[in-house]
Design an enzyme around this catalytic site. Structure first.
Site, PDB file in Angstrom:
ATOM      1  N   GLU A 315     -35.022  76.591  10.521  1.00 35.24           N
ATOM      2  CA  GLU A 315     -35.087  78.054  10.561  1.00 35.24           C
ATOM      3  C   GLU A 315     -35.496  78.572  11.931  1.00 35.24           C
ATOM      4  OE1 GLU A 315     -37.810  81.642   8.634  1.00 35.24           O
ATOM      5  OE2 GLU A 315     -38.427  79.549   8.509  1.00 35.24           O
ATOM      6  N   LYS A 363     -29.165  61.711  15.424  1.00 33.82           N
ATOM      7  CA  LYS A 363     -28.667  61.078  16.647  1.00 33.82           C
ATOM      8  C   LYS A 363     -29.543  59.959  17.199  1.00 33.82           C
ATOM      9  CE  LYS A 363     -30.867  64.272  19.900  1.00 33.82           C
ATOM     10  NZ  LYS A 363     -30.664  65.155  21.059  1.00 33.82           N
ATOM     11  N   LYS A 405     -21.745  55.804  21.387  1.00 37.96           N
ATOM     12  CA  LYS A 405     -22.366  54.781  20.536  1.00 37.96           C
ATOM     13  C   LYS A 405     -21.503  54.441  19.326  1.00 37.96           C
ATOM     14  CE  LYS A 405     -27.074  55.839  22.006  1.00 37.96           C
ATOM     15  NZ  LYS A 405     -26.622  56.658  23.141  1.00 37.96           N
ATOM     16  N   LYS A 417     -21.343  57.417  13.116  1.00 40.56           N
ATOM     17  CA  LYS A 417     -20.517  58.317  13.921  1.00 40.56           C
ATOM     18  C   LYS A 417     -19.087  57.786  14.021  1.00 40.56           C
ATOM     19  CE  LYS A 417     -21.717  61.591  15.832  1.00 40.56           C
ATOM     20  NZ  LYS A 417     -21.744  63.007  15.368  1.00 40.56           N
ATOM     21  N   ASN A 443     -24.636  59.914  26.980  1.00 37.91           N
ATOM     22  CA  ASN A 443     -25.935  60.558  26.894  1.00 37.91           C
ATOM     23  C   ASN A 443     -25.937  61.894  27.638  1.00 37.91           C
ATOM     24  OD1 ASN A 443     -27.858  58.321  25.685  1.00 37.91           O
ATOM     25  ND2 ASN A 443     -26.472  57.322  27.112  1.00 37.91           N
ATOM     26  N   VAL A 444     -26.726  62.812  27.106  1.00 44.60           N
ATOM     27  CA  VAL A 444     -26.847  64.135  27.717  1.00 44.60           C
ATOM     28  C   VAL A 444     -28.241  64.249  28.319  1.00 44.60           C
ATOM     29  CG1 VAL A 444     -26.788  66.601  27.313  1.00 44.60           C
ATOM     30  CG2 VAL A 444     -25.223  65.104  26.077  1.00 44.60           C
ATOM     31  N   VAL A 451     -34.489  60.274  26.771  1.00 44.00           N
ATOM     32  CA  VAL A 451     -35.408  59.502  27.600  1.00 44.00           C
ATOM     33  C   VAL A 451     -36.027  60.339  28.724  1.00 44.00           C
ATOM     34  CG1 VAL A 451     -33.651  58.665  29.222  1.00 44.00           C
ATOM     35  CG2 VAL A 451     -35.675  57.273  28.764  1.00 44.00           C
ATOM     36  N   THR A 468     -36.552  49.869  28.357  1.00 42.83           N
ATOM     37  CA  THR A 468     -36.227  48.802  27.406  1.00 42.83           C
ATOM     38  C   THR A 468     -35.782  47.520  28.094  1.00 42.83           C
ATOM     39  OG1 THR A 468     -33.995  49.707  27.204  1.00 42.83           O
ATOM     40  CG2 THR A 468     -35.619  50.409  25.567  1.00 42.83           C
TER      41      THR A 468
END
Length: 603
Positions: A315, A363, A405, A417, A443-444, A451, A468
């Site tokens: 909302e 996501k 991905k 996806k 990635n955006v 990240v 990672t």
């Protein structure tokens, strides 16, 4: 004004004396004319100077614009003086008027420009005046930043002019790749080298801050310059490209800190409003409160749709976005879930959207590993519900926002996806009322939960920055760029395509972490440590944009490609969807993951 009231008659008197070689009474007729006219000349001058804004300017920051105003005002005053002389039938010799114009301009202009000269002298004697080095000794000032300007063009010149009088800034030198400018002065600042000389000059000149002022450079070239600058340890600031500045105006006030996206070297993607095919349409964006969804809404609102319908489960996101866009376009900010088919049907019945952008999805890879059934319900069946509602209610186009991905997935999120893409392709083959397609990208930057915000928080906390794997790479694009390309790809849809966006070169995440730390003013590993924590469950070392069986073809847009359509029919896919739906309904996570691995090619 009092100063001008004295200067106007004084300069006119001096002009008169120069004309008659110092003898005021050489020509009694003209002396009498001068005596009767000077009061009118003075009043006319004060009125003209007022109308030209000479009493409303901050002369400490005067420039060429103010100087031109002074010249025009003095010319008008001289012209009025000629007219007054003839009106009262007491004209002066023409040469008096010419000499007076020159003296008046010098006096009025010189008095104003003296403020700026004083400012220069106060904060750096001779600095910025082009004087020999022996005259450029600086007055000490606490915390004064030593600045280098990259770019000796018009933007660099403007930066030097504006920064030159700042109490806390000392522009030391400039660099430019144009060899003809080497050793020359630009507004009194010497051009000492080219971009390859930046590290050496920073050390030799003790530079604290570098301002990159090359707004006309391509993004790739700008990124190459920043790559050199970031190794110096100096603070980096940037004058954005002319494409980013409203009306193409290059203003020094637009100088900003360098952002991580500036280092990627990606060109700004323009959106062809006509070819977007949204003007006058009713457009629905699901997941409208998310990072991509909200930017899609902002971009679409500027394309003049008849109505923008935004749907999200949260909302607060809908409330804030609705408030933001309500003055731009007619909006409907709705709360609801794409998992609720009845809610979707009611929305489609009431608003009749002609174009649908489906951005609603779970996501995050680690989260979906722990909740695979929720990923299936939202990503697969949320897509199915929305696509079926679009088909049944006669929407023209349906565009699924997908991800890299989905290619050879190694995790639940990617698999769901990919299944969503298969649903769109199968439904597209089954009917021809609605054009269905998907847009796949990587990635955006700076999206919620990504990240970049995580690293920003870790840096602010003093580290460590967590990574990672030292060799992990990812494709990146900015949020506005992703939204523009999704809209443009949607306009190219003929049904069943998976559009693949040009993501540029993959970015090594370790280098990106180093860049973020440097841009924050710290040294990697010295001030802020980097900790390798290992790949998370389902995470890839690198991402792909195409399946091995997918070919790629060009489109009319240079940054959008289309993958080979899938051969899967809905009759073949339907039993798989039924099995997944039942496993997810029963919250049978192991069976859900097992079915996903069976139906989707996992790496």
């Amino acid at each position: 004004m009092l100063f001008d009231a004295a200067v106007v008659p004084l300069t006119c008197f001096l002009a008169f004396l120069l004309r008659f070689e110092g003898d005021f009474y050489a020509e009694p007729r003209h002396s009498d004319s001068f005596t009767h006219s000077i009061i009118y000349f003075t009043l006319a001058a004060l009125v003209v100077f007022f109308l030209f804004g000479l009493y409303r300017s901050l002369w400490e920051f005067a420039g060429v614009t103010e100087l031109v105003r002074i010249i025009l005002a003095c010319a008008l005053v001289t012209g009025l003086a000629v007219c007054i002389g003839f009106m009262i039938q007491r004209p002066l010799p023409r040469s008096v008027y010419i000499i007076w114009f020159l003296l008046l301009t010098l006096s009025v202009g010189g008095s104003r420009m003296s403020f700026r000269v004083y400012r220069r002298l106060r904060y750096g004697i001779g600095r910025g005046m082009g004087l020999p080095d022996i005259f450029t000794r600086h007055k000490p000032f606490p915390n004064k930043k030593r600045v280098m300007i990259v770019g000796a063009g018009s933007a660099g010149s403007a930066a030097i002019i504006e920064l030159g009088g700042s109490a806390g800034v000392d522009v030391i030198c400039a660099v430019d790749d144009d060899r003809a400018k080497r050793g020359m002065l630009i507004n009194g600042i010497r051009v000492l080298g080219a971009r390859e000389d930046i590290p050496r000059l920073v050390r030799e000149q003790l530079i604290d801050e570098i301002i990159v002022a090359v707004p006309t450079a391509q993004r790739r070239e700008q990124a190459a310059i920043l790559d050199i600058c970031k190794t110096t340890g100096a603070k980096l600031r940037l004058l954005p490209s002319t494409a980013e500045l409203v009306g193409g105006q290059v203003t020094v006030s637009a100088i900003r800190d360098v952002a991580i996206e500036d280092l990627l070297g990606r060109e700004v993607v323009s959106l062809n409003i006509g070819k977007a095919r949204l003007m006058g349409k009713t457009v629905l964006v699901t997941g409208g409160g998310g990072s991509i969804g909200s930017e899609l809404c902002r971009q679409i609102a500027r394309l003049k749709p008849e109505r923008l319908v935004m749907l999200d489960i949260y909302e607060n996101d809908m409330y804030m976005l609705g408030r933001e866009l309500t003055d731009v376009v007619e909006t409907a900010a709705l709360v609801g879930s794409v998992r609720d088919r009845e809610r979707l049907d009611r929305i489609f019945e009431e608003y009749r959207p002609e174009v649908v952008f489906h951005a609603a999805a779970h996501k995050h890879v680690p989260t979906m590993e722990l909740s695979p059934c929720e990923g299936v319900k939202n990503n697969i069946f949320g897509t199915y519900n929305t696509a079926m509602a679009a088909i049944e209610h006669g929407a023209e186009r349906f565009i699924l926002v997908s991800t890299d991905k989905a290619v050879n997935p190694t995790n639940v999120m990617g698999a769901t996806k990919r299944m969503a893409e298969m649903v769109i392709q199968a439904l597209s083959k089954q009917q021809d009322k609605t054009l269905l397609a998907a847009v796949r990208f990587g990635n955006v930057l700076d999206s919620a939960g990504s990240v970049i915000p995580l690293w920003r928080r870790q840096i602010q906390a003093g580290g460590p920055v967590t990574l990672t794997h030292a060799e992990v790479t990812r494709f990146f694009m900015t949020i506005p760029e992703a939204a523009r390309l999704v809209i443009q790809a949607g306009a190219l849809a003929n049904g069943g395509e998976i559009f693949v966006l040009d993501m540029g070169e993959p970015v090594k995440m370790l280098g990106l972490a180093h860049d973020m730390i440097r841009l924050s003013g710290f040294k990697p590993e010295t001030d802020i440590p980097i900790t390798i924590i290992g790949l998370r469950q389902g995470e890839k070392l690198y991402e792909e944009l195409l399946l091995s069986e997918e070919g790629v073809a060009a489109t009319t847009h240079e940054k959008i490609f289309v993958a080979k359509p899938s051969d899967i029919a809905f009759a073949e896919l339907s039993p798989r969807l039924d099995a997944l739906r039942e496993a997810a309904r029963r919250e049978d996570a192991p069976r859900t993951v097992e079915l996903l691995k069976e139906y989707v090619k996992w790496a």
